[in-house]
Design an enzyme around this catalytic site. Structure first.
Site, short mmCIF file in Angstrom:
data_model
loop_
_atom_site.label_atom_id
_atom_site.label_comp_id
_atom_site.label_asym_id
_atom_site.label_seq_id
_atom_site.Cartn_x
_atom_site.Cartn_y
_atom_site.Cartn_z
N GLU A 1 0.89 -1.17 0.00
CA GLU A 1 0.00 0.00 0.00
C GLU A 1 0.91 1.21 0.00
OE1 GLU A 1 -1.29 3.26 0.60
OE2 GLU A 1 -1.26 2.71 2.72
N GLU B 1 4.29 8.11 -3.91
CA GLU B 1 5.09 7.46 -2.87
C GLU B 1 6.11 6.47 -3.44
OE1 GLU B 1 2.83 5.81 0.31
OE2 GLU B 1 1.72 7.66 0.70
#
Length: 608
Positions: free
Chosen positions: A70, A79
């Site tokens: 995730e 990210e």
């Protein structure tokens, strides 16, 4: 932990062979505590490093069959999803591995919105303001602009103000089960469904978690009909960790007619997705991103909105004109990164000497003032620009007659409102350099507070206990929480755009527990009040902000409250929501304390 439990439940021969990696040391310590609390410290091998630092034959005995991750932000890629997956496929995973999530798809939609236009179009907002101050002149209007990127925003809050100009369209698909490419570009033809002007592209993503395509999660705005994406969509509740994203179309936008085709160019690199439209691609025979290379200053959308806001500008213009009328040949100092006030002071008074402090903008501030000086009718030689805090400068040729600030500090975007009381601290450090009759703008700050119903925000900040059958209570001590805390424990005050906080309602009038007098040196302040409620409801906490008094004699005030969507407010959530009513027997005792040594504001409350 979920992977280890699932393997045990199916009797997998590799039970317990779960490896987890985390490079941030405080999180590693927390993970170890959570594993221990759930009796799984021997089920999960935890490596305190990034996944791209893991090696087969060292940390891992063999390549892995399944990867669970995730590493997603609101834009999807921010990210480091792509480089992480690339390394995993190259070095850590078996061929054709099982992946959770399995796939991600990004979508976009063309929209018209006067509010979104204000967040990107400073040049035309200034033309509308008609006040003569040009931060974005015709010949150099790209000198101050937005950074070309997607901005995370709760677009559901704008649904009543948005005109949809297209159906949703697919942009990129990312298959987690195979090695992703670092760079891709695609041309998309979108048919306009309404006549209007495209001011922005709103985008979101949909996760397909399993290979069979039975489990999905979407960050789409609520107006999206699930038939355009998939027949099974979850995640429609308000959340703060993932939002939609907005890509602004600069200038006045892109006019479209119903049925007209709009060409969109989308591209992505390792960490971001960008868009361009046909007029932007062809602008001055250069690419869309090339158009931004001339810029000197990049600001966040809310800052662009403030600088273009007619009422905000007029408040400062009126205040500055009034104080200039009281002084002849004044020495004027701009105490923060305000290019607007620097241009304003230099434009309104030919006899004034201006010293501007740009500790955040550095040399870019000086270059910008030089570039726009001619358009605003002053010589840049009259402005001395410092790239340090004004309080650290000691070479004033004479006493300061006028000290001004927005107050706003470059890089402080998204901070708590009272952190801009740094202006008061700077003014206090400058005390020896101020003339006896020096004028300070703003002259005062007024702390405002209002009781609020904030069910969505409060739920998102509750302390953790049982999460999918696992004990996560130790997380609260490390990461902090606001709701369902132990008795007498209070969560932190956090900055939020209240208008983006889901369901909200004011339960009381707005109160003033204290004010900050900038004519005197900084000092601690304490304020107490009894707050009565205007309507029944469930109080989840208090909204807190500061109104800046530019000129007390004329009641010239700039507010940073919820009605101004360009500023974040402070939110103090209650540990336990309190039922209130509008009878005289229902009230709250509120105490506010500002500590000038730390710059922190604390709020204590009790209900009766």
């Amino acid at each position: 932990m979920m992977a280890a439990r699932a393997m045990a439940n199916v009797g997998d021969e590799k039970e317990g062979r779960v490896s987890a990696c985390e490079s941030y040391l405080p999180m590693v310590k927390l993970m170890r505590r959570v594993l221990h609390a759930n009796g799984m410290e021997n089920k999960v091998r935890l490596f305190p490093k990034r996944s791209d630092e893991i090696r087969v034959g060292c940390e891992l005995d063999s390549r892995a069959d399944l990867m669970v991750s995730e590493i997603l932000d609101s834009e999807l890629l921010g990210e480091g999803l792509i480089p992480t997956l690339q390394h995993a496929h190259d070095e850590l995973l078996v061929p054709n591995p099982q992946m959770i999530p399995y796939r991600a798809t990004t979508y976009g939609q063309l929209v018209e919105s006067s509010f979104l236009r204000k967040l990107c179009d400073l040049h035309n907002q200034e033309i509308s303001a008609s006040d003569g101050i040009q931060l974005s002149p015709v010949t150099t209007h790209s000198l101050i602009s937005l950074k070309p990127k997607q901005y995370a925003m709760q677009c559901d809050a704008l649904s009543s103000e948005i005109k949809l100009l297209s159906e949703p369209f697919k942009v990129f698909e990312f298959d987690f089960w195979k090695r992703p490419e670092s760079n891709r570009e695609t041309e998309i033809t979108v048919q306009a469904t309404n006549e209007g002007t495209v001011h922005a592209i709103i985008s979101w993503w949909v996760l397909q978690l399993d290979e069979a395509g039975s489990i999905f999660y979407s960050t789409a705005p609520k107006w999206i009909n699930s038939q355009y994406i998939t027949n099974s969509i979850s995640g429609k509740d308000w959340c703060d960790h993932w939002k939609q994203c907005v890509w602004f179309i600069h200038d006045t936008g892109l006019p479209t007619l119903r049925g007209e085709n709009v060409s969109i160019r989308a591209s992505h690199n390792d960490i971001s997705i960008s868009y361009g439209t046909t007029p932007e691609v062809n602008k001055d025979n250069s690419s869309f991103l090339k158009w931004y290379e001339e810029r000197i200053i990049t600001l966040l959308p809310e800052r662009i909105g403030i600088y273009g806001d007619r009422n905000w500008r007029m408040s400062y213009i009126t205040a500055i004109r009034n104080i200039l009328n009281r002084s002849s040949s004044p020495l004027c100092v701009v105490a923060d990164d305000s290019v607007f006030l620097t241009v304003l002071l230099s434009s309104l008074s030919e006899s004034s000497n201006v010293i501007a402090s740009f500790p955040g903008l550095k040399d870019n501030g000086a270059q910008y003032i030089k570039a726009v000086s001619a358009s605003n009718g002053f010589s840049s030689d009259r402005v001395r620009v410092l790239d340090t805090k004004i309080s650290s400068f000691s070479e004033f040729e004479r006493k300061i007659d006028i000290l001004v600030g927005e107050p706003f500090y470059y890089g402080n975007e998204g901070m708590l409102p009272w952190q801009n009381l740094h202006f008061w601290r700077e003014r206090s450090l400058l005390n020896p350099a101020l003339a006896e009759d020096a004028l300070v703008v703003p002259g005062k700050g007024i702390l405002k507070i209002c009781a609020m119903s904030l069910p969505d925000l409060w739920r998102s900040r509750c302390s953790l206990k049982d999460v999918e059958g696992f004990d996560h209570s130790s997380v609260n001590e490390t990461l902090g929480a606001c709701g369902n805390l132990p008795e007498m424990q209070q969560g932190p005050c956090l900055p939020f755009y209240l208008w983006q906080c889901g369901e909200i309602e004011e339960l009381s009038q707005v109160y003033q527990p204290m004010d900050f007098n900038f004519s005197k040196p900084i000092h601690s302040c304490l304020g107490k009040l009894q707050m009565k409620f205007l309507k029944p409801g469930l109080c989840h906490g208090f909204a807190i902000w500061i109104d800046w008094v530019l000129d007390e004699r004329s009641s010239n005030i700039v507010s940073t409250g919820p009605d101004s969507r360009y500023w974040k407010q402070g939110v103090q959530l209650l540990s336990v929501p309190q039922p209130v009513n509008s009878t005289s027997a229902s009230y709250a005792e509120v105490e506010a304390y500002f500590d000038h040594l730390t710059g922190e504001l604390s709020i204590k409350s009790s209900f009766s």
